[in-house]
Design an enzyme around this catalytic site. Structure first.
Site, PDB file in Angstrom:
ATOM      1  N   SER A 137       0.987  -1.218   0.044  1.00 24.11           N
ATOM      2  CA  SER A 137       0.043  -0.213  -0.057  1.00 24.11           C
ATOM      3  C   SER A 137       0.864   1.180  -0.026  1.00 24.11           C
ATOM      4  O   SER A 137       1.631   1.418   1.130  1.00 24.11           O
ATOM      5  CB  SER A 137      -0.759  -0.018   1.335  1.00 24.11           C
ATOM      6  OG  SER A 137      -1.221   1.137   1.474  1.00 24.11           O
ATOM      7  N   HIS A 184      -1.419  -1.387  -4.039  1.00 24.42           N
ATOM      8  CA  HIS A 184      -2.735  -0.952  -3.405  1.00 24.42           C
ATOM      9  C   HIS A 184      -2.743   0.682  -3.430  1.00 24.42           C
ATOM     10  O   HIS A 184      -1.891   1.105  -2.784  1.00 24.42           O
ATOM     11  CB  HIS A 184      -2.729  -1.715  -2.044  1.00 24.42           C
ATOM     12  CG  HIS A 184      -3.963  -1.529  -1.271  1.00 24.42           C
ATOM     13  ND1 HIS A 184      -5.383  -2.289  -1.547  1.00 24.42           N
ATOM     14  CD2 HIS A 184      -4.343  -0.416  -0.388  1.00 24.42           C
ATOM     15  CE1 HIS A 184      -6.060  -1.966  -0.496  1.00 24.42           C
ATOM     16  NE2 HIS A 184      -6.006  -1.015  -0.145  1.00 24.42           N
ATOM     17  N   ASP A 241      -4.661   3.711  -1.694  1.00 21.45           N
ATOM     18  CA  ASP A 241      -5.752   4.183  -0.905  1.00 21.45           C
ATOM     19  C   ASP A 241      -6.272   5.506  -1.115  1.00 21.45           C
ATOM     20  O   ASP A 241      -5.649   6.361  -1.059  1.00 21.45           O
ATOM     21  CB  ASP A 241      -5.340   4.030   0.521  1.00 21.45           C
ATOM     22  CG  ASP A 241      -5.105   2.641   1.007  1.00 21.45           C
ATOM     23  OD1 ASP A 241      -6.017   1.613   1.046  1.00 21.45           O
ATOM     24  OD2 ASP A 241      -3.932   2.452   1.530  1.00 21.45           O
ATOM     25  N   MET A 286      -8.810   8.268  -0.072  1.00 23.66           N
ATOM     26  CA  MET A 286      -9.725   8.806   1.079  1.00 23.66           C
ATOM     27  C   MET A 286     -10.068  10.228   0.641  1.00 23.66           C
ATOM     28  O   MET A 286      -9.432  11.087   0.143  1.00 23.66           O
ATOM     29  CB  MET A 286      -8.770   8.780   2.246  1.00 23.66           C
ATOM     30  CG  MET A 286      -8.299   7.567   2.529  1.00 23.66           C
ATOM     31  SD  MET A 286      -7.278   7.655   4.056  1.00 23.66           S
ATOM     32  CE  MET A 286      -6.502   5.844   4.188  1.00 23.66           C
ATOM     33  N   HIS A 345      -8.349   1.161  -3.829  1.00 22.88           N
ATOM     34  CA  HIS A 345      -9.298   0.950  -2.792  1.00 22.88           C
ATOM     35  C   HIS A 345      -9.940   2.217  -2.412  1.00 22.88           C
ATOM     36  O   HIS A 345      -9.404   3.206  -1.897  1.00 22.88           O
ATOM     37  CB  HIS A 345      -8.504   0.451  -1.491  1.00 22.88           C
ATOM     38  CG  HIS A 345      -9.259   0.434  -0.069  1.00 22.88           C
ATOM     39  ND1 HIS A 345      -8.610   0.145   0.884  1.00 22.88           N
ATOM     40  CD2 HIS A 345     -10.559   0.367   0.038  1.00 22.88           C
ATOM     41  CE1 HIS A 345      -9.501  -0.046   2.002  1.00 22.88           C
ATOM     42  NE2 HIS A 345     -10.901   0.126   1.360  1.00 22.88           N
ATOM     43  N   MET A 375     -12.124   4.403  -0.595  1.00 23.93           N
ATOM     44  CA  MET A 375     -12.590   4.944   0.810  1.00 23.93           C
ATOM     45  C   MET A 375     -13.436   6.290   0.684  1.00 23.93           C
ATOM     46  O   MET A 375     -12.944   7.340   1.233  1.00 23.93           O
ATOM     47  CB  MET A 375     -11.690   4.929   1.918  1.00 23.93           C
ATOM     48  CG  MET A 375     -11.344   3.594   2.202  1.00 23.93           C
ATOM     49  SD  MET A 375      -9.604   3.226   3.144  1.00 23.93           S
ATOM     50  CE  MET A 375      -8.604   3.465   1.747  1.00 23.93           C
ATOM     51  N   MET A 384     -11.228  -5.524   6.153  1.00 26.97           N
ATOM     52  CA  MET A 384     -10.635  -4.631   6.711  1.00 26.97           C
ATOM     53  C   MET A 384     -10.012  -5.212   8.188  1.00 26.97           C
ATOM     54  O   MET A 384     -10.886  -5.401   9.113  1.00 26.97           O
ATOM     55  CB  MET A 384     -11.362  -3.290   7.071  1.00 26.97           C
ATOM     56  CG  MET A 384     -11.665  -2.647   5.584  1.00 26.97           C
ATOM     57  SD  MET A 384     -10.252  -1.894   4.968  1.00 26.97           S
ATOM     58  CE  MET A 384      -9.080  -1.107   6.073  1.00 26.97           C
ATOM     59  N   GLY A 409      -9.058   4.571   7.091  1.00 30.03           N
ATOM     60  CA  GLY A 409      -8.627   5.947   7.237  1.00 30.03           C
ATOM     61  C   GLY A 409      -7.276   6.202   7.403  1.00 30.03           C
ATOM     62  O   GLY A 409      -6.826   7.283   7.233  1.00 30.03           O
ATOM     63  N   PHE A 410      -6.505   5.216   7.959  1.00 25.83           N
ATOM     64  CA  PHE A 410      -5.329   5.707   8.401  1.00 25.83           C
ATOM     65  C   PHE A 410      -4.421   4.547   8.325  1.00 25.83           C
ATOM     66  O   PHE A 410      -4.748   3.243   8.536  1.00 25.83           O
ATOM     67  CB  PHE A 410      -5.179   6.043   9.913  1.00 25.83           C
ATOM     68  CG  PHE A 410      -5.977   7.196  10.255  1.00 25.83           C
ATOM     69  CD1 PHE A 410      -5.383   8.460  10.190  1.00 25.83           C
ATOM     70  CD2 PHE A 410      -7.205   7.072  10.663  1.00 25.83           C
ATOM     71  CE1 PHE A 410      -5.942   9.668  10.129  1.00 25.83           C
ATOM     72  CE2 PHE A 410      -8.029   8.351  10.873  1.00 25.83           C
ATOM     73  CZ  PHE A 410      -7.288   9.693  10.818  1.00 25.83           C
ATOM     74  N   GLY A 411      -3.033   4.515   8.034  1.00 24.20           N
ATOM     75  CA  GLY A 411      -2.006   3.545   7.859  1.00 24.20           C
ATOM     76  C   GLY A 411      -1.533   3.328   9.462  1.00 24.20           C
ATOM     77  O   GLY A 411      -1.700   4.065  10.413  1.00 24.20           O
ATOM     78  N   ASP A 414      -6.404  -5.950   5.191  1.00 23.41           N
ATOM     79  CA  ASP A 414      -5.666  -4.881   4.734  1.00 23.41           C
ATOM     80  C   ASP A 414      -5.870  -4.163   6.159  1.00 23.41           C
ATOM     81  O   ASP A 414      -6.952  -3.723   6.827  1.00 23.41           O
ATOM     82  CB  ASP A 414      -6.683  -3.883   3.769  1.00 23.41           C
ATOM     83  CG  ASP A 414      -6.122  -2.476   3.759  1.00 23.41           C
ATOM     84  OD1 ASP A 414      -4.950  -2.391   4.056  1.00 23.41           O
ATOM     85  OD2 ASP A 414      -6.677  -1.639   2.911  1.00 23.41           O
ATOM     86  N   GLY A 473      -2.675  -3.190   9.574  1.00 23.92           N
ATOM     87  CA  GLY A 473      -1.941  -3.650  10.586  1.00 23.92           C
ATOM     88  C   GLY A 473      -1.258  -5.075  10.209  1.00 23.92           C
ATOM     89  O   GLY A 473      -0.914  -6.031  11.069  1.00 23.92           O
ATOM     90  N   GLY A 514       1.249  -1.710   4.399  1.00 22.21           N
ATOM     91  CA  GLY A 514       1.974  -0.425   4.172  1.00 22.21           C
ATOM     92  C   GLY A 514       3.203  -0.260   4.647  1.00 22.21           C
ATOM     93  O   GLY A 514       4.111  -0.254   4.354  1.00 22.21           O
TER      94      GLY A 514
HETATM   95  C1  DX5 Z   1      -6.349   1.812   5.828  1.00 21.85           C
HETATM   96  C2  DX5 Z   1      -5.756   1.439   4.139  1.00 21.85           C
HETATM   97  C3  DX5 Z   1      -4.665   0.553   4.391  1.00 21.85           C
HETATM   98  C4  DX5 Z   1      -3.357   1.222   4.991  1.00 21.85           C
HETATM   99  C5  DX5 Z   1      -2.764  -0.159   5.559  1.00 21.85           C
HETATM  100  O1  DX5 Z   1      -7.349   2.689   5.552  1.00 21.85           O
HETATM  101  O2  DX5 Z   1      -6.754   0.959   3.784  1.00 21.85           O
HETATM  102  O3  DX5 Z   1      -4.353  -0.003   3.133  1.00 21.85           O
HETATM  103  O4  DX5 Z   1      -2.737   1.632   4.030  1.00 21.85           O
HETATM  104  O5  DX5 Z   1      -1.429   0.374   6.171  1.00 21.85           O
HETATM  105  P1  DX5 Z   1      -0.727  -0.291   7.236  1.00 21.85           P
HETATM  106  O6  DX5 Z   1      -0.351  -1.601   6.751  1.00 21.85           O
HETATM  107  O7  DX5 Z   1       0.208   0.600   7.587  1.00 21.85           O
HETATM  108  O8  DX5 Z   1      -1.653  -0.730   8.263  1.00 21.85           O
HETATM  109 ZN    ZN Z   2      -6.383  -0.211   2.009  1.00 17.10          ZN
END
Ligand code: DX5
Ligand code: ZN
Length: 256
Positions: free
Chosen positions: A6, A31, A33, A35, A64, A66, A135, A140-142, A173, A175, A195
């Site tokens: 990602s 991937h 993302d 948002m 993806h 969102m 999910m 919303g956040f990495g 997707d 963590g 990611g």
């Molecule tokens: C979260 C995203 C993920 C994110 C994963 O909303 O959809 O794709 O990039 O990031 P990591 O791998 O750092 O959890």
């Molecule tokens: Zn994603």
């Protein structure tokens, strides 16, 4: 098992370079993302990024979405070079229509479900899907912490796919690190989005991807190994997560 790095965690000043590194290291898809600050409390990137990436990689670009009303943006992303769309079950009153629209554009299509959404919502639509995205964090956040309670749901989706004799992929997707990757694959996943554990590691993309693959190849994980790994990641993650309130930047600060 397939890996989908990602780019949310990539260094945007070197995005092309980082994607090429991932491609050389054997990534299966990229991937992206997207948002909108409305469907999720964060803003990330749009079709221009896909257009630029299309020039530097042969890998499929998985988008993806969102965002609210994803249908409005299909044409733009398709034109930019997206190969597949992942749309959310949540907030879509006409999901079947959305899926059909993506298919008429000749794109692969996946449906994502959030941690609070049960697998059962997929029953009617799964036969027409190329992919289900579970999910494993709230979108919303990495760099968030993998939510363990999603493992039972992953097993449930895998059973559903097998019962329906579908060739739909099951992707996770959020963590994903070497410990959670192993658990996710054991629960039935065949694609992992990652990611931070690919682009956020100090020793580079290739080493990070090799670590994920090696962890998955290992037959089993002991409880002790799992918690040892989790504690190590938890301390780093908590420092970032402490401020996730919509005003937090979506990339962790350097050096964390
Ligand atoms: C979260 C995203 C993920 C994110 C994963 O909303 O959809 O794709 O990039 O990031 P990591 O791998 O750092 O959890
Ligand atoms: Zn994603």
């Amino acid at each position: 098992m397939k890996l989908a790095p990602s780019i949310l965690a990539a260094d945007f000043a070197r995005l092309g370079e980082q994607v090429s590194e991932a491609e050389r290291a054997g990534a299966d898809r990229i991937h992206v993302d997207v948002m909108d600050g409305h469907f999720v409390p964060n803003i990330s990137m749009g079709a221009p990024i896909v257009k630029s990436l299309r020039q530097v990689t042969h890998l499929p670009l998985e988008t993806h979405l969102m965002i609210s009303d994803p249908d409005f943006f299909f044409d733009e992303f398709a034109k930019a070079g997206s190969d597949s769309f992942i749309v959310h079950w949540e907030g879509n009153n006409n999901l079947h229509r959305t899926i059909q629209r993506a298919k008429t554009l000749g794109k692969r299509v996946g449906v994502a479900i959030n941690p609070a959404t049960p697998a059962s919502v997929l029953e009617e639509i799964l036969p027409g899907l190329d992919l289900v995205l579970v999910m494993t964090v709230n979108p919303g956040f990495g760099h968030q912490h993998f939510i363990d309670s999603t493992l039972a749901k992953i097993r449930g989706v895998r059973r559903m796919i097998e019962q329906m004799k579908s060739d739909c992929e099951l992707e996770l997707d959020g963590g994903i690190d070497p410990a959670t990757a192993r658990l996710g694959v054991a629960a039935g996943a065949d694609v992992l989005v990652a990611g931070s554990s690919i682009f956020g590691e100090h020793d580079g993309v290739e080493a990070a991807m090799n670590r994920l693959r090696a962890a998955i190849r290992a037959q089993s994980i002991t409880r002790k190994e799992f918690y040892a790994s989790r504690n190590c990641h938890r301390s780093r993650r908590l420092r970032f997560e402490g401020g996730v309130d919509g005003s937090t930047p979506w990339r962790r600060p350097r050096g964390h």
